[in-house]
Motif scaffolding. Sequence first.
Motif, PDB file in Angstrom:
ATOM      1  N   GLY A  73      87.457  -0.803  10.288  1.00 23.65           N
ATOM      2  CA  GLY A  73      88.023  -1.335   9.051  1.00 23.65           C
ATOM      3  C   GLY A  73      87.201  -1.029   7.821  1.00 23.65           C
ATOM      4  O   GLY A  73      87.445  -1.578   6.753  1.00 23.65           O
ATOM      5  N   ASP A  74      86.210  -0.135   7.931  1.00 27.86           N
ATOM      6  CA  ASP A  74      85.362   0.175   6.787  1.00 27.86           C
ATOM      7  C   ASP A  74      85.732   1.569   6.266  1.00 27.86           C
ATOM      8  O   ASP A  74      85.544   2.555   6.957  1.00 27.86           O
ATOM      9  CB  ASP A  74      83.894   0.139   7.231  1.00 27.86           C
ATOM     10  N   MET A  81      84.964   6.070  -8.464  1.00 27.65           N
ATOM     11  CA  MET A  81      84.929   4.682  -8.921  1.00 27.65           C
ATOM     12  C   MET A  81      83.684   4.067  -8.278  1.00 27.65           C
ATOM     13  O   MET A  81      83.773   3.322  -7.311  1.00 27.65           O
ATOM     14  CB  MET A  81      86.186   3.934  -8.472  1.00 27.65           C
ATOM     15  N   PHE A  84      82.995   0.493  -6.753  1.00 27.14           N
ATOM     16  CA  PHE A  84      83.899  -0.104  -5.781  1.00 27.14           C
ATOM     17  C   PHE A  84      83.824   0.560  -4.417  1.00 27.14           C
ATOM     18  O   PHE A  84      83.573   1.750  -4.305  1.00 27.14           O
ATOM     19  CB  PHE A  84      85.351   0.004  -6.264  1.00 27.14           C
ATOM     20  N   GLU A  85      84.104  -0.258  -3.391  1.00 32.20           N
ATOM     21  CA  GLU A  85      84.384   0.268  -2.074  1.00 32.20           C
ATOM     22  C   GLU A  85      85.864   0.640  -2.050  1.00 32.20           C
ATOM     23  O   GLU A  85      86.675   0.035  -2.760  1.00 32.20           O
ATOM     24  CB  GLU A  85      84.158  -0.816  -1.016  1.00 32.20           C
ATOM     25  N   SER A  87      88.006  -0.040   0.207  1.00 30.34           N
ATOM     26  CA  SER A  87      88.843  -1.168   0.621  1.00 30.34           C
ATOM     27  C   SER A  87      89.027  -2.176  -0.507  1.00 30.34           C
ATOM     28  O   SER A  87      90.053  -2.835  -0.593  1.00 30.34           O
ATOM     29  CB  SER A  87      88.272  -1.831   1.873  1.00 30.34           C
ATOM     30  N   GLU A  88      88.041  -2.271  -1.417  1.00 25.51           N
ATOM     31  CA  GLU A  88      88.217  -3.161  -2.569  1.00 25.51           C
ATOM     32  C   GLU A  88      89.316  -2.646  -3.482  1.00 25.51           C
ATOM     33  O   GLU A  88      90.152  -3.404  -3.966  1.00 25.51           O
ATOM     34  CB  GLU A  88      86.912  -3.245  -3.384  1.00 25.51           C
ATOM     35  N   ALA A  91      92.516  -3.282  -1.913  1.00 25.53           N
ATOM     36  CA  ALA A  91      92.844  -4.709  -1.923  1.00 25.53           C
ATOM     37  C   ALA A  91      93.373  -5.143  -3.279  1.00 25.53           C
ATOM     38  O   ALA A  91      94.228  -6.019  -3.373  1.00 25.53           O
ATOM     39  CB  ALA A  91      91.608  -5.529  -1.557  1.00 25.53           C
ATOM     40  N   ILE A  92      92.887  -4.511  -4.336  1.00 24.07           N
ATOM     41  CA  ILE A  92      93.367  -4.882  -5.666  1.00 24.07           C
ATOM     42  C   ILE A  92      94.698  -4.194  -5.959  1.00 24.07           C
ATOM     43  O   ILE A  92      95.618  -4.801  -6.488  1.00 24.07           O
ATOM     44  CB  ILE A  92      92.314  -4.495  -6.735  1.00 24.07           C
ATOM     45  N   PHE A 281      96.492   4.140   4.782  1.00 27.98           N
ATOM     46  CA  PHE A 281      97.364   3.013   4.476  1.00 27.98           C
ATOM     47  C   PHE A 281      98.826   3.425   4.439  1.00 27.98           C
ATOM     48  O   PHE A 281      99.681   2.763   5.004  1.00 27.98           O
ATOM     49  CB  PHE A 281      96.970   2.403   3.131  1.00 27.98           C
TER      50      PHE A 281
END
Lengths: 307, 537
Positions: A73-74, A81, A84-85, A87-88, A91-92, A281
């Motif tokens: 999940g990483d 960017m 940021f990760e 996944s962040e 997520a946004i 995704f």
Amino acid sequence: MFNYATRRVLSALPIAIIAVTVCFFILRLAPGGPFDGERALPPLVLQNLRAHYNLDQPIWIQYFNYVWRMIQGDFGPSMVMEGFEVSELLAIGLPFTLMLGMTAFIVATIIGVIAGIIAAVNQNKWPDYVLVLAVMLGVIVPNFLMGALLQLLFGVYLRWLPAGGWSGGNWLQLVLPVTVLAWPHAARISRLMRGSMIETLGSNFIRTAMSKGIGERLMLTRHALKPALIPVVSYLGPGLSYLLTGSLVVESIFGLPGIGKYFIQAALNRDYGLVLGTTVFYVMLILVLNLLVDLVYAWLDPRVRFR
Amino acid sequence: MHFGKILGAASLAVGLSLVAITGASAVTLNLHNGGDPGSVDPHKVSGDWENRVVGDYIEGLVTEDAEAKAIPGQAETWDISEDGTVYTFHLRDGIQWTDGTPVTAGDFVFAFQRLFDPATASEYAYLQYPIKNAEAINAGTITDFNELGVKAIDDKTLEITLEAPTPYFVDALMHYTAYPVPRHLVEKFGDDWTKMDNIVANGPFKLVEWVPGSHLRAVKNDMYYDAANVKLDEVYYYVLEDESAALNRYRAGEFDILTDFPADQYQFLKDNYPGEAHVDPFLGIYYYVMNQEKAPLDDVRVRKALSMSIMRDVIGPEVLGTGELPAYGWVPPGTNNYDGAEYMPDWAALPYDERVAMAKQLLTEAGYGPDKPLSLQLRYNTNDAHQRVAVAIAAMWEPIGVSIELFNSEVRVHYDALRAGDFQIGRAGWLLDYSDAANTLDLLKTGTMQDGTMNWGNNYGRYSNAEFDALLAEAATTTDLVARAGLLHQAETIAMDEFAAIPIYWYVSENVVKPYIEGFADNAKDIHRNRWITKSE
């Protein structure tokens, strides 16, 4: 049916891994890297950046590291960017893209189906022609032009609606983006619906029902709608994935915080992590959507059985 | 961050954005900021859209006034030693980060050490190389950071020692690479100190919200020493790269300031929004590089023929529409510490027909003509304006018998090819980091040998002239500003006489500003800190 669904979900995993693998290597084959900007970086800085993102290791080690971490999940950091990760960022952006895409999908489907029925029932009369015109506009005018025209008309001249942005709760800001996104989709659905409804209305079982004297409304809703929907439903799966992945232009014109634009922007930036994360995704999303469509299809058409 | 946290983060983002934001009387500036900031860490950023945000929330020793000239920032005063190599800064009383921690000289020492730490991999660290041992630390040859020429004498006194007297050093200190960072937070959170939950400010505003792809939001910092004169309560920095869409939103009243607009809309803006479009000279040069390692562009006659047959006068007004001024030299007019006549070649004044005839003659001498036509490839990065310029210039080269193949590619591929020397003619541009002639002349310096390979840096054309290099080196150690300018002028003349590259035009800044905005002063750096902006509606 449960077994069928399970098998489909399990077969999705190898497909996802294949997609990631292909994407991973194609990206690396492309010339230019994430740090080839307008200004040359001093060699040591470049070396440090590459080491920081593990780009200095042999490519197959990078690949296995990536897949191993992804399974956990990483998705790793974004290279452009920097704050940021991956996944962040997802997520946004993902909730917004899903909301925008689903809203456009629901609006387009409802309008498309109703418009298709009206056109079919009024075949070759004025409502049919009006709808044909509206459909043509939606399909012919490209979305970047449609977006700009609607911005000018409703944002600048009439001042009825915001011309862009998303500040969290102002639903008026979604009207124009959803319109631009939904229009071509509604257009295609209405054409499909019209054609299949005309065909259904001409079929024997409808004529039998009519001869028994049922009313037009009951005939349409009870008997004709379900079989006429079948071709529409088979389009909904690809249609929805088109809406979810096709929000790039709409997001860039209206300045919206979705992930659609990362698809292109991150690829142009050679932001390897972000491209891969977005791809994974979308692959998962499209696989799930196609499965859902197949299940709905079986419910509509008794001739389809799961094995 | 792992998968499981995604849902939590998502609901947090939605929750945050739903919080009511503005008070009734708050003055909010809606600033179109263009690109999507990748970071707000002063050691990690590189774009002007990032600078607009970072420069509002962190302040360096020296800061910009409304016209982007240097004025005291966190340092109230400073002394410079006789020989011009030691700067002693005296910090203001009572300055603090927004969490109440005082801003100390130690924060500056820590920040400079972090900037040059090779592990930070800061792209722009080289701008502060005038500082003693900075380059060696950044290159990893000195590993003891205490050797760096930045020392805290006490909490309020900072001493910076330079390698050599540097006339533009105070100007360079305005750059974000010289900003302090909150030592206590960087030590605690590492690179995550810029997360909105952790971040603090010492500038006129503080960041409170960051939605990638949409906007950043800052509110006034009441602890700022000059807060009484900051008129805005809140600033939105909007992400929107589509210039036409941005103009629509400006016209719809959603943006107060546009930081860019489509050049072909300039006439429309002048006609319909008189006085709102600001097009001003900007310290930057748009140019073509020529690969001088390979024939035919290693021949100065060919380079000269190409350069002199360009009608520069029509490019700004006709091709681009925003009236960029033609460039014949290498240092933008208005650059600091560069008095003296602007470089202007003799042929610039000749009628175009004569220039074409001369260019043809030069090509004949070089061995090209109707029997042996010269065909070249011109590379540019995919962009509407670059394409229009390239098409126009290719057409201008036709009369001298040069046929051009246009080749465009996305920006990363383009610069990768330029750096690899895989081009004949290539489009490039340079915006000055600080107002000094050395900043552009350095682009033409011979590369340096590193680990057995030549590192040409930004000198894509690989122009090399020992005399030019020697003049730059001499200028770097010359304290007398007039003598230094003379050396740099000599260097510019050498490079331009040899057609080291083809300068085309000087950049302009393009802003659109609503009439009710005050304090937006046009300047050659195109830096407009929101501290000076007021909004009267």
